[in-house]
Write an enzyme that holds these catalytic residues in place. Structure first.
Site, PDB file in Angstrom:
ATOM      1  N   SER A 175       0.835  -1.190   0.000  1.00  0.00           N
ATOM      2  CA  SER A 175       0.000   0.000   0.000  1.00  0.00           C
ATOM      3  C   SER A 175       0.883   1.258   0.000  1.00  0.00           C
ATOM      4  O   SER A 175       1.662   1.443  -0.939  1.00  0.00           O
ATOM      5  CB  SER A 175      -0.960  -0.047   1.192  1.00  0.00           C
ATOM      6  OG  SER A 175      -2.009   0.877   1.054  1.00  0.00           O
ATOM      7  N   ASP A 229      -9.808  -5.015  -4.574  1.00  0.00           N
ATOM      8  CA  ASP A 229      -9.241  -4.013  -3.661  1.00  0.00           C
ATOM      9  C   ASP A 229     -10.188  -2.828  -3.532  1.00  0.00           C
ATOM     10  O   ASP A 229     -10.493  -2.149  -4.511  1.00  0.00           O
ATOM     11  CB  ASP A 229      -7.874  -3.543  -4.189  1.00  0.00           C
ATOM     12  CG  ASP A 229      -7.066  -2.776  -3.152  1.00  0.00           C
ATOM     13  OD1 ASP A 229      -7.665  -1.999  -2.380  1.00  0.00           O
ATOM     14  OD2 ASP A 229      -5.838  -2.958  -3.115  1.00  0.00           O
ATOM     15  N   HIS A 248      -7.897  -5.484  -0.107  1.00  0.00           N
ATOM     16  CA  HIS A 248      -6.660  -4.765   0.187  1.00  0.00           C
ATOM     17  C   HIS A 248      -5.911  -5.491   1.306  1.00  0.00           C
ATOM     18  O   HIS A 248      -5.892  -5.069   2.455  1.00  0.00           O
ATOM     19  CB  HIS A 248      -6.979  -3.316   0.588  1.00  0.00           C
ATOM     20  CG  HIS A 248      -5.801  -2.390   0.562  1.00  0.00           C
ATOM     21  ND1 HIS A 248      -5.121  -2.087  -0.601  1.00  0.00           N
ATOM     22  CD2 HIS A 248      -5.185  -1.712   1.551  1.00  0.00           C
ATOM     23  CE1 HIS A 248      -4.143  -1.237  -0.326  1.00  0.00           C
ATOM     24  NE2 HIS A 248      -4.158  -1.004   0.972  1.00  0.00           N
TER      25      HIS A 248
END
Length: 228
Positions: free
Chosen positions: A119, A173, A204
């Protein structure tokens, strides 16, 4: 002077032969991914030292200014302007100082280095990896995107382009759309890097199948670059 980042580490039983610096996502810490190391089931002979740095605590605009660990502020949900460039560059300088110190103290070169992140940490992996003065063994970006993609082509170093890049993303995601991850990976490829793209039926996060693939990839890039 660049402030030194704190971190946690996971060391091999014997000699340190290679280094993986792995950055966490927003609101997490270096502790978040450290438990993954045993799950990777990496051969002891690779001698991998894992370093998981902690991002500085900063107010995050889209979270009503709530302070949390982050490599940069997120000022907008607009993906093209999502990453605060000033924060990205400040964190990149801190992380580069950490990488340089780790390579030096362990008597390693870039050939023994993997730069990884999830991320926000994956954004930093792209930011750092593509601008290294020498080719790292690999660049691993998980569920991430490019900060200031328009600057990559002119800022990426020719040396770094020899590094294999693995970009992974969840098809569902809900935080960073898979389309953005794919577009970013394509732009890295267009900049001259050898990019492998993998997507998974997940949100995610990281899944078991992906962990197996990361293990195989790490073994491939670090075995290829390990000293004889």
């Amino acid at each position: 002077m660049t402030e030194q980042l704190s971190y946690i580490d996971v060391n091999p039983q014997g000699e340190v032969k290679s280094l993986v610096v792995w950055m966490h996502g927003l609101g997490d810490s270096g502790h978040g991914f450290a438990p993954l190391v045993p799950e990777l089931k990496l051969p002891a002979e690779l001698g991998i030292r894992f370093v998981f740095p902690h991002a500085p605590v900063r107010p995050i605009t889209i979270n009503n200014g709530l302070p949390m660990r982050g490599w940069y502020d997120i000022v907008s949900f607009d993906m093209n302007n999502r990453a605060d460039e000033k924060g990205v560059l400040e964190s990149a300088a801190q992380l580069q100082a950490l990488i340089d110190a780790e390579l030096s103290k362990n008597d390693l070169t870039h050939e023994n280095l993997v730069i990884a992140g999830f991320s926000q940490g994956g954004v930093m992996a792209y930011q750092l990896g593509c601008r290294q003065p020498a080719a790292p063994a690999g660049i691993l970006s998980l569920s991430a995107y490019l900060s200031r993609a328009d600057k990559l082509a002119c800022e990426a170093t020719d040396a770094a382009k020899a590094a294999p890049v693995l970009a992974m993303h969840g098809l569902q995601d809900e935080i960073i759309p898979v389309q953005l991850g794919r577009q970013s990976a394509d732009m890295v490829k267009q900049a001259g890097f050898n990019v492998e793209w993998q997507d998974y039926p997940m949100q995610h996060n990281v899944c078991a199948e992906q962990i197996g693939a990361i293990s195989k990839w790490l073994q491939a890039v670090l075995t290829a670059k390990s000293p004889a």
